[in-house]
Design an enzyme around this catalytic site. Structure first.
Site, PDB file in Angstrom:
ATOM      1  N   HIS A 296       0.848  -1.194   0.000  1.00  0.00           N
ATOM      2  CA  HIS A 296       0.000   0.000   0.000  1.00  0.00           C
ATOM      3  C   HIS A 296       0.884   1.245   0.000  1.00  0.00           C
ATOM      4  CE1 HIS A 296      -4.012  -1.789   1.677  1.00  0.00           C
ATOM      5  NE2 HIS A 296      -3.487  -2.530   0.727  1.00  0.00           N
TER       6      HIS A 296
ATOM      7  N   PRO B 279      -2.728  -0.522  19.115  1.00  0.00           N
ATOM      8  CA  PRO B 279      -2.520  -0.913  17.710  1.00  0.00           C
ATOM      9  C   PRO B 279      -2.763   0.188  16.677  1.00  0.00           C
ATOM     10  CG  PRO B 279      -4.499  -1.950  18.598  1.00  0.00           C
ATOM     11  CD  PRO B 279      -3.829  -1.265  19.745  1.00  0.00           C
TER      12      PRO B 279
ATOM     13  N   TYR C 263       4.669   6.304  10.256  1.00  0.00           N
ATOM     14  CA  TYR C 263       3.802   5.172   9.909  1.00  0.00           C
ATOM     15  C   TYR C 263       4.552   4.124   9.082  1.00  0.00           C
ATOM     16  CZ  TYR C 263      -0.451   2.626   8.797  1.00  0.00           C
ATOM     17  OH  TYR C 263      -1.403   1.646   8.686  1.00  0.00           O
TER      18      TYR C 263
ATOM     19  N   TYR D 275      -8.654   4.931   8.423  1.00  0.00           N
ATOM     20  CA  TYR D 275      -8.689   5.222   9.855  1.00  0.00           C
ATOM     21  C   TYR D 275      -9.738   6.316  10.046  1.00  0.00           C
ATOM     22  CZ  TYR D 275      -4.196   2.772  10.582  1.00  0.00           C
ATOM     23  OH  TYR D 275      -3.199   1.831  10.658  1.00  0.00           O
TER      24      TYR D 275
ATOM     25  N   LYS E 275       2.379  -0.641  15.053  1.00  0.00           N
ATOM     26  CA  LYS E 275       3.807  -0.681  15.350  1.00  0.00           C
ATOM     27  C   LYS E 275       4.295  -1.929  16.096  1.00  0.00           C
ATOM     28  CE  LYS E 275       5.350   2.945  13.452  1.00  0.00           C
ATOM     29  NZ  LYS E 275       5.022   2.342  12.180  1.00  0.00           N
TER      30      LYS E 275
HETATM   31  P1  RFL Z   1       3.889 -12.435  20.912  1.00  0.00           P
HETATM   32  O1  RFL Z   1       3.420 -12.432  19.516  1.00  0.00           O
HETATM   33  O2  RFL Z   1       2.920 -12.177  21.993  1.00  0.00           O
HETATM   34  O3  RFL Z   1       4.581 -13.849  21.144  1.00  0.00           O
HETATM   35  C1  RFL Z   1       4.940 -14.315  22.422  1.00  0.00           C
HETATM   36  C2  RFL Z   1       4.951 -15.820  22.405  1.00  0.00           C
HETATM   37  O4  RFL Z   1       5.427 -16.299  23.666  1.00  0.00           O
HETATM   38  C3  RFL Z   1       4.599 -17.359  24.124  1.00  0.00           C
HETATM   39  N1  RFL Z   1       4.697 -17.417  25.596  1.00  0.00           N
HETATM   40  C4  RFL Z   1       5.432 -18.340  26.254  1.00  0.00           C
HETATM   41  N2  RFL Z   1       6.158 -19.358  25.832  1.00  0.00           N
HETATM   42  C5  RFL Z   1       6.781 -20.128  26.758  1.00  0.00           C
HETATM   43  N3  RFL Z   1       6.651 -19.903  28.098  1.00  0.00           N
HETATM   44  C6  RFL Z   1       5.919 -18.891  28.577  1.00  0.00           C
HETATM   45  N4  RFL Z   1       5.822 -18.667  29.897  1.00  0.00           N
HETATM   46  C7  RFL Z   1       5.267 -18.053  27.637  1.00  0.00           C
HETATM   47  N5  RFL Z   1       4.452 -16.980  27.751  1.00  0.00           N
HETATM   48  C8  RFL Z   1       4.115 -16.612  26.500  1.00  0.00           C
HETATM   49  C9  RFL Z   1       3.221 -16.996  23.602  1.00  0.00           C
HETATM   50  O5  RFL Z   1       2.389 -18.151  23.507  1.00  0.00           O
HETATM   51  C10 RFL Z   1       3.543 -16.389  22.235  1.00  0.00           C
HETATM   52  O6  RFL Z   1       3.535 -17.353  21.202  1.00  0.00           O
HETATM   53  O7  RFL Z   1       5.098 -11.383  21.122  1.00  0.00           O
HETATM   54  P2  RFL Z   1       6.180 -10.828  20.095  1.00  0.00           P
HETATM   55  O8  RFL Z   1       6.903 -11.943  19.400  1.00  0.00           O
HETATM   56  O9  RFL Z   1       6.951  -9.836  20.859  1.00  0.00           O
HETATM   57  O10 RFL Z   1       5.353 -10.077  18.938  1.00  0.00           O
HETATM   58  C11 RFL Z   1       4.613  -8.914  19.224  1.00  0.00           C
HETATM   59  C12 RFL Z   1       3.384  -8.828  18.315  1.00  0.00           C
HETATM   60  O11 RFL Z   1       2.670 -10.041  18.403  1.00  0.00           O
HETATM   61  C13 RFL Z   1       2.460  -7.654  18.665  1.00  0.00           C
HETATM   62  O12 RFL Z   1       3.225  -6.522  19.004  1.00  0.00           O
HETATM   63  C14 RFL Z   1       1.521  -7.281  17.495  1.00  0.00           C
HETATM   64  O13 RFL Z   1       0.563  -8.281  17.278  1.00  0.00           O
HETATM   65  C15 RFL Z   1       0.821  -5.953  17.774  1.00  0.00           C
HETATM   66  N6  RFL Z   1      -0.128  -5.565  16.717  1.00  0.00           N
HETATM   67  C16 RFL Z   1       0.307  -4.988  15.541  1.00  0.00           C
HETATM   68  N7  RFL Z   1       1.610  -4.840  15.286  1.00  0.00           N
HETATM   69  C17 RFL Z   1       2.040  -4.340  14.082  1.00  0.00           C
HETATM   70  O14 RFL Z   1       3.242  -4.197  13.875  1.00  0.00           O
HETATM   71  N8  RFL Z   1       1.150  -3.994  13.075  1.00  0.00           N
HETATM   72  C18 RFL Z   1      -0.168  -4.130  13.244  1.00  0.00           C
HETATM   73  O15 RFL Z   1      -0.929  -3.870  12.306  1.00  0.00           O
HETATM   74  C19 RFL Z   1      -0.653  -4.605  14.525  1.00  0.00           C
HETATM   75  N9  RFL Z   1      -1.977  -4.764  14.734  1.00  0.00           N
HETATM   76  C20 RFL Z   1      -1.497  -5.766  16.911  1.00  0.00           C
HETATM   77  C21 RFL Z   1      -2.406  -5.346  15.885  1.00  0.00           C
HETATM   78  C22 RFL Z   1      -1.984  -6.385  18.049  1.00  0.00           C
HETATM   79  C23 RFL Z   1      -3.336  -6.549  18.194  1.00  0.00           C
HETATM   80  N10 RFL Z   1      -3.787  -7.176  19.371  1.00  0.00           N
HETATM   81  C24 RFL Z   1      -4.353  -8.456  19.305  1.00  0.00           C
HETATM   82  C25 RFL Z   1      -3.338  -6.648  20.617  1.00  0.00           C
HETATM   83  C26 RFL Z   1      -3.755  -5.516  16.032  1.00  0.00           C
HETATM   84  C27 RFL Z   1      -4.237  -6.097  17.202  1.00  0.00           C
HETATM   85  C28 RFL Z   1      -5.725  -6.230  17.335  1.00  0.00           C
HETATM   86  C1  PHB Z   2      -4.747  -4.995  10.829  1.00  0.00           C
HETATM   87  O1  PHB Z   2      -4.923  -5.152   9.610  1.00  0.00           O
HETATM   88  O2  PHB Z   2      -4.930  -5.918  11.630  1.00  0.00           O
HETATM   89  C2  PHB Z   2      -4.336  -3.668  11.359  1.00  0.00           C
HETATM   90  C3  PHB Z   2      -4.077  -2.635  10.468  1.00  0.00           C
HETATM   91  C4  PHB Z   2      -3.688  -1.382  10.963  1.00  0.00           C
HETATM   92  C5  PHB Z   2      -3.576  -1.193  12.333  1.00  0.00           C
HETATM   93  C6  PHB Z   2      -3.840  -2.228  13.209  1.00  0.00           C
HETATM   94  C7  PHB Z   2      -4.220  -3.470  12.725  1.00  0.00           C
HETATM   95  O3  PHB Z   2      -3.224   0.032  12.796  1.00  0.00           O
END
Ligand code: RFL
Ligand code: PHB
Length: 389
Positions: A72, A292, A384, A200, A296
């Site tokens: 995008h 979110p 961004y 957004y 980031k």
């Molecule tokens: P994770 O992905 O949480 O992975 C951690 C892993 O550790 C395991 N774990 C354990 N394993 C062994 N022993 C234990 N005691 C443990 N405790 C936990 C877990 O099962 C898991 O598999 O962390 P990591 O690797 O640091 O990655 C971070 C990302 O997952 C997170 O920051 C993003 O998902 C945030 N996020 C977004 N980030 C972006 O860059 N772009 C986006 O568009 C974006 N959109 C989002 C998001 C997060 C969202 N939620 C669900 C909060 C949208 C949403 C809705």
């Molecule tokens: C997504 O597609 O899940 C998404 C996109 C943009 C955001 C957060 C989540 O800022």
């Protein structure tokens, strides 16, 4: 068991770190408490910064993303009945890629397993000890048996609810946190895309976001009460809410479809400092959380482990500790920039129930400035798409 680097958690941070170390000839063991099926099916982020995309391609795990992800070049901000485009590429020369986090996970798991990487799923009772010594250890249970892993370094990539952060003694840690008075209701929908780019939307009823996953699956979110229940939201009620928050004067309308997944996520900002103690290092959500709105979180996790992999290679191969010593300070500079940007986007676009009329006017003024001043638009765009590593 012995390994050079013990990694807790198989999210984007842990898996990518293990992959980057392997490419440099350094072995690691990844301990994950969930099953492979579960981590490959958990719906989370969707937006990769240009730098994250480039890193995945350079290190040989970007092929499917290049084929199936969407590049995008802009985003839209919607408010006051109008949509305004921010041309990311024209303003910064960079773009973003929409590709789901669980697809990144699948690609990384496949690469680690193809290289005979040690990836243990469904471990329990993980306990990190002796991080102040030369030989930190991780004890855990796997397939009903107690095990112990001796490492040169332990890396906590176990997300916000993991155990690693708590291993750093309280007297050396300072945490910073802010909890927002709203959450995001997320849905997955079987429908064609409604828009070429992410929308957004700021609206008096609350924020809404239109994102995508594929030609047939769309991802949408809307601001909700963080304590609300998914069961309170019928499909009709969800569509009515999204239509009213996204409606605008140009006749554009959101395309409806079958909703096949609903969830509610809480929103917080959080930073734990320092990101290192002794031979334990934290990366990704284990050390910091952003709301979110700035997209980031996954990108910060990727930036942390890129930095950490370089520093670990220098330390293990050449005995040079400087990179590891600087890791926390260097990573935190990027983390705080992303914290500010995510807070800024959240404040700009959400409705705050306790906001005064004065604050609402300031929010509208800021929105109008962001879509009319090239300087303000460039600032938003460069944050961004992601600042260079
Ligand atoms: P994770 O992905 O949480 O992975 C951690 C892993 O550790 C395991 N774990 C354990 N394993 C062994 N022993 C234990 N005691 C443990 N405790 C936990 C877990 O099962 C898991 O598999 O962390 P990591 O690797 O640091 O990655 C971070 C990302 O997952 C997170 O920051 C993003 O998902 C945030 N996020 C977004 N980030 C972006 O860059 N772009 C986006 O568009 C974006 N959109 C989002 C998001 C997060 C969202 N939620 C669900 C909060 C949208 C949403 C809705
Ligand atoms: C997504 O597609 O899940 C998404 C996109 C943009 C955001 C957060 C989540 O800022």
């Amino acid at each position: 068991m012995r390994t050079q680097v013990g990694i807790i958690g198989a999210g984007p941070a842990g898996l990518l770190l293990s992959h980057l170390l392997h490419l440099q000839g350094i072995e690691s063991v990844v301990l994950e408490c969930r099953s492979r099926e579960e981590i490959e099916a958990t719906i989370r982020a969707g937006v990769l910064e240009q730098g994250s995309r480039d890193l995945l391609i350079e290190t040989g795990v970007g092929e499917r993303m290049q084929r199936e992800g969407f590049v995008h070049h802009g985003i839209e901000l919607s408010f006051g009945g109008r949509r305004h485009r921010i041309d990311l590429t024209e303003l910064t020369g960079r773009s973003i890629t929409v590709y789901a986090q669980h697809e990144v996970i699948k690609d990384l798991v496949a690469a680690r397993l193809a290289a005979q990487g040690q990836l243990l799923f469904e471990v329990s009772d993980v306990n990190i000890a002796d991080i102040d010594s030369e030989r930190p250890t991780v004890s855990f249970a796997h397939k009903g048996e107690a095990a112990r892993l001796e490492c040169d370094y332990v890396i906590g990539c176990d997300g916000f609810h993991g155990v690693s952060r708590g291993t750093i003694p309280h007297h050396v840690r300072k945490d910073y946190s802010r909890v927002y008075p709203f959450g995001w209701f997320g849905i997955l929908v079987e429908a064609p895309p409604s828009s070429h780019e992410l929308i957004y939307a700021q609206h008096e009823r609350g924020f809404a976001l239109v994102s995508t996953r594929s030609a047939t699956v769309q991802r949408m979110y809307f601001q909700c009460d963080p304590h609300d229940k998914v069961e309170h939201w019928s499909d009709d009620r969800i569509w009515a809410e999204l239509h009213s928050r996204l409606e605008n004067d140009d006749g554009w309308r959101l395309t409806e479809g079958r909703i096949f997944q609903k969830n509610i996520v809480a929103m917080r900002s959080f930073v734990a400092t320092p990101m290192r103690h002794g031979r334990l290092f934290l990366a990704g959500d284990a050390a910091h959380i952003v709301p979110p709105t700035g997209a980031k979180g996954m990108n910060l996790a990727i930036a942390d482990v890129r930095l950490l992999a370089l520093a670990l290679v220098e330390a293990i191969r050449n005995g040079k500790q400087e990179g590891l010593e600087r890791y926390s300070d260097t990573a935190l500079r990027r983390v705080w920039r992303a914290e500010h940007f995510s807070w800024f986007m959240t404040s700009l676009l959400h409705s705050f129930a306790d906001a005064s009329d004065f604050q609402r006017q300031l929010q509208r003024s800021e929105l109008e400035y962001v879509v009319s001043s090239r300087a303000a638009m460039t600032s938003l765009a460069e944050n961004y798409v992601g600042l260079p590593f």
